[in-house]
Each structure stands twice: as C-alpha cells, then as structure tokens.
Design an enzyme around this catalytic site. Structure first.
Site, PDB file in Angstrom:
ATOM      1  N   ARG A 112       0.801  -1.496   0.140  1.00  0.00           N
ATOM      2  CA  ARG A 112      -0.125   0.060   0.068  1.00  0.00           C
ATOM      3  C   ARG A 112       0.661   1.384   0.052  1.00  0.00           C
ATOM      4  O   ARG A 112       1.819   1.365   0.660  1.00  0.00           O
ATOM      5  CB  ARG A 112      -0.987  -0.021   1.222  1.00  0.00           C
ATOM      6  CG  ARG A 112      -1.862  -0.993   1.121  1.00  0.00           C
ATOM      7  CD  ARG A 112      -3.001  -1.114   2.592  1.00  0.00           C
ATOM      8  NE  ARG A 112      -3.964  -2.319   2.293  1.00  0.00           N
ATOM      9  CZ  ARG A 112      -3.730  -3.496   2.422  1.00  0.00           C
ATOM     10  NH1 ARG A 112      -2.506  -4.010   2.435  1.00  0.00           N
ATOM     11  NH2 ARG A 112      -4.669  -4.494   2.112  1.00  0.00           N
ATOM     12  N   HIS A 137      -1.023  -2.837  -4.513  1.00  0.00           N
ATOM     13  CA  HIS A 137      -0.647  -3.357  -5.667  1.00  0.00           C
ATOM     14  C   HIS A 137      -0.600  -3.042  -6.906  1.00  0.00           C
ATOM     15  O   HIS A 137      -1.008  -3.567  -7.953  1.00  0.00           O
ATOM     16  CB  HIS A 137      -1.406  -4.702  -5.408  1.00  0.00           C
ATOM     17  CG  HIS A 137      -1.177  -5.633  -4.098  1.00  0.00           C
ATOM     18  ND1 HIS A 137      -0.052  -5.538  -3.305  1.00  0.00           N
ATOM     19  CD2 HIS A 137      -1.966  -6.614  -3.450  1.00  0.00           C
ATOM     20  CE1 HIS A 137      -0.043  -6.343  -2.403  1.00  0.00           C
ATOM     21  NE2 HIS A 137      -1.306  -6.901  -2.277  1.00  0.00           N
ATOM     22  N   HIS A 210       2.850 -12.881  -5.614  1.00  0.00           N
ATOM     23  CA  HIS A 210       1.511 -12.763  -4.837  1.00  0.00           C
ATOM     24  C   HIS A 210       1.124 -14.315  -4.811  1.00  0.00           C
ATOM     25  O   HIS A 210       0.006 -14.636  -5.094  1.00  0.00           O
ATOM     26  CB  HIS A 210       0.433 -11.911  -5.280  1.00  0.00           C
ATOM     27  CG  HIS A 210      -0.248 -11.402  -3.961  1.00  0.00           C
ATOM     28  ND1 HIS A 210      -1.025 -12.154  -2.999  1.00  0.00           N
ATOM     29  CD2 HIS A 210      -0.323 -10.336  -3.540  1.00  0.00           C
ATOM     30  CE1 HIS A 210      -1.730 -11.624  -2.247  1.00  0.00           C
ATOM     31  NE2 HIS A 210      -1.301 -10.136  -2.236  1.00  0.00           N
ATOM     32  N   GLU A 341       5.313 -12.276   0.730  1.00  0.00           N
ATOM     33  CA  GLU A 341       5.647 -11.501  -0.288  1.00  0.00           C
ATOM     34  C   GLU A 341       6.695 -10.832   0.015  1.00  0.00           C
ATOM     35  O   GLU A 341       6.738  -9.789   1.074  1.00  0.00           O
ATOM     36  CB  GLU A 341       4.456 -10.674  -0.453  1.00  0.00           C
ATOM     37  CG  GLU A 341       3.000 -11.320  -0.699  1.00  0.00           C
ATOM     38  CD  GLU A 341       1.902 -10.347  -0.354  1.00  0.00           C
ATOM     39  OE1 GLU A 341       1.834  -9.155  -0.983  1.00  0.00           O
ATOM     40  OE2 GLU A 341       1.151 -10.791   0.569  1.00  0.00           O
TER      41      GLU A 341
END
Ligand code: GLA
Length: 377
Positions: A112, A137, A210, A341
């Site tokens: 974010r 993203h 992801h 991630e």
C-alpha cells in the site's frame, strides 16, 4: 533469445536426455525436463499462453504471460503424490474475474501507498486508489492484469523471462518503467524470481509475487497447522487501513514473534483480522539470504524463502471468502492459503525513515527471491 519452436524442441531434447541419464529408472514416469508452451485463450483481445517449466525431478511450474501469474507449482509430498502447493486456476477465464492477485507479479508498487499520494522533491503524485483511500498492489490495472512479452531463456534449466513496459503516467506513476521478471525452475526445486527495472523519471518501485501457498496441496485444509519461522526481530505496526505507522516494533513477546518456528494458528486469534503485516528482516536486504521457512507435517513439505529484499509481508489469507474455486475443485476460503511476499516496506514513499523505494534514471532495480521446496520423508 527469441522464442522459436526449434529452440523448444532442442531444449526439450537436450534437457530430456540429461534427465534420462540421471534418472533412468523413473524416466518413463517423469515428464521430460524443459519448457513447453500452450495457447491459453485471450485477454484484452490478445492471445495469452501458458508455459510449463519442468525440472529433472518432475517438479512443474506453470506460468502465464497474463499478469506473469504462477498458476501451479506441482511437487511431490512425502508419499510421492504430486499436487500444487499454490492456489490457481486451469483457465484464463477465471483469472479475468479478478481473484485477489493469485500467483501474480505485483507492481509498480507491491503493497500500500497511504492516501494514494507521495511526493518526490516538490512534485506530488496521485495514484489510482483501489483499497479505500489507499493505493494497493499497483492500482486498478497493476502488473497482475497486463500482458507480458514472454521469452524462454536457453540454459541448463528452464527459465521464462517476462517483459513489460509500464508507460509514464500509468496508474499515476511517473516515468516509463522497463521491467523484466525472470522465473527459473532449478533441479533443486527452487523457483527463482529475478526482478529488473530501469526508469526515465524517478519513481517508486517495489516488485513482488503474490503466490498463495498451502503445502498440503489441498485448500480444504487450512494453513493454521503450518509451522512458520521468520528471521525478523521487528515488524511494522499498521493503522486501521493497514498503512504502517512508521514505527518498527520488536516482535519479542508478541504474536508476531516467529523467530523460532510456531504454528500459524497458535496465536492468530490475538491479531485482529489475522496476519497481514510486514516483517523487518534481520538480513536487511543486504544479500540473498534465507529469511523464512514454512512447513507442513501432513505432506512433509517445507518451503524456504530466500530474498534480497528487506521486508516480508506474511498475509494469512484474511480476505479469502470461498468465492473462487481452485484447480482442485475446492473453494479457496478464509485461511485456505497464505502469502509470503518479499518486498520493501509498505508506504515507503511516505516514510522517510524506511529504506527508499525510489528508482532514479540511470539506476538499475534488481531484486531476487527464491522459493525452495523440500520434503521430509
Ligand atoms: C496483500 C495485502 C492484503 C490483501 C491481499 C490481497 O497481501 O497485504 O491486505 O490486500 O494482498 O487480498
């Protein structure tokens, strides 16, 4: 090297022969090592393909050039039964329904950016906001939803190099960003991901993958009994919108302490909503180092994560809601799978105290992450 069917055939023959010599007994059961390509339908009016990378052990990684998505990662469990350890679909149609980033390349900025805004010098940039007031993203049409140009790379192991030019102004980002993501499946059951980029204007860049893992290969089983170890003494606490406060907090004495292996379910209920946080890795992104290990006693599988990045977002699948059906025919539900991630910290463009994510013209962005699968018999 450009894709040609001659390369494909030669590659398959060369690699197939090597596999036969090493594994004469199992050669008939194991698919030929190498890389193959199949047409996989259309997205955005363009044809997309599915590439299968197979190593000499019979491990298979399938990747589409739509979003650079890893659709399956098929490995053997302790009983030699093969199944995919990542969530995915068998058809492009399901990916076009915007699942939550299943297996995709994430960019230009993974995670974010608060308020969808940041400044470089005295210039403020406004990005697409797609997560409440925040940018998540890469925005509305991030790198997970674009078509990449695919090139196999000729070597002793199967690699797929994906290329995308993100234009100046795309989703609000400054500069033309030239991005290459290279996936390699080694004979040691490592999926190696190398990210490279250059820009013609300063821009934030934070690339990741992801993939959602469930080491049992069955999303009907939750990941709550998986054991996780993360080599991180700190994490970045977040506000209600999952934007870091800027503080780096010690994990010691908190449910975020995974410095020694712990089951995911043991403390998850004391974390509101579940885990969806950035761990500050002890390696500090100084070199390619092992930063986390996930393991599952049912399948015997374990997954080691190596990265050059300073952070790791452990997301426990908190927003999975059963809406999407995995290639096994099962619904992907809350806690069906988890993500690890590798990344720079969320909202870094607005947090001067975090390592910088601004790529300048003339600089080379280079980041490497390896997911290595093993099995304890
Ligand atoms: C990341 C984020 C989560 C969520 C998922 C996708 O892991 O940190 O908050 O947005 O992606 O659903």
């Amino acid at each position: 090297m450009k894709w040609t069917s001659a390369f494909l055939t030669a590659g398959l023959l060369v690699m197939g022969t090597a596999a036969c010599n090493n594994q004469e007994k199992t050669a008939s059961e194991t698919p030929a090592a190498g890389i193959s390509k199949q047409a996989w339908g259309q997205a955005d009016g363009q044809t997309v393909d599915l590439y299968s990378l197979t190593n000499s052990k019979g491990t298979i990684v399938k990747i589409t050039n739509y979003g650079g998505i890893v659709t399956s990662f098929i490995t053997k469990d302790k009983n030699d039964a093969a199944s995919s350890i990542v969530v995915g679909f068998d058809s492009i149609a399901q990916y076009l329904q915007s699942p939550p980033y299943f297996g995709a390349i994430i960019g230009r900025y993974g995670n974010r950016i608060g308020g969808g805004k940041f400044s470089i010098g005295d210039q403020t940039y406004s990005l697409a906001t797609n997560d409440g007031a925040n940018h998540l993203h890469g925005g509305i049409k991030g790198f997970d939803k674009v078509i990449w140009t695919a090139d196999p790379v000729s070597d002793t192991v199967a690699s797929l190099s994906l290329h995308y030019l993100s234009k100046d102004g795309e989703e609000g980002y400054p500069g033309n960003l030239d991005v290459t993501v290279k996936y390699t499946l080694t004979d040691e059951d490592e999926l190696r991901i190398e990210y490279d980029a250059t820009t013609d204007k300063p821009s934030p860049v934070n690339l990741t993958n992801h993939s959602y893992f469930n080491l049992t290969g069955d999303v009907q089983a939750t990941i709550l009994d998986h054991q996780l170890q993360i080599d991180a003494n700190g994490y970045t606490p977040v506000d209600a919108g999952l934007i870091p406060t800027g503080e780096i907090k010690a994990v010691a004495g908190t449910p975020f302490d995974f410095t020694t292996a712990n089951s995911i379910g043991s403390r998850i209920d004391s974390v509101e909503g579940g885990y969806d946080h950035n761990w500050v890795l002890n390696s500090k992104g100084s070199s390619l180092q092992k930063v986390a290990t996930l393991s599952d006693s049912v399948s015997g599988r374990y997954l080691e994560v190596f990265t050059t990045e300073p952070g790791l977002q452990f997301y426990s699948g908190n927003f999975l809601d059963g809406k999407f059906i995995n290639h096994t025919g099962s619904a992907v539900k809350l806690r069906s799978a988890l993500c690890l991630e590798t990344q720079h910290f969320p909202d870094s463009p607005n947090k001067k105290e975090f390592p910088s994510t601004i790529l300048e013209p003339g600089q080379k962005y280079h980041s490497v992450t390896v997911y290595k699968v093993g099995v304890k018999k």
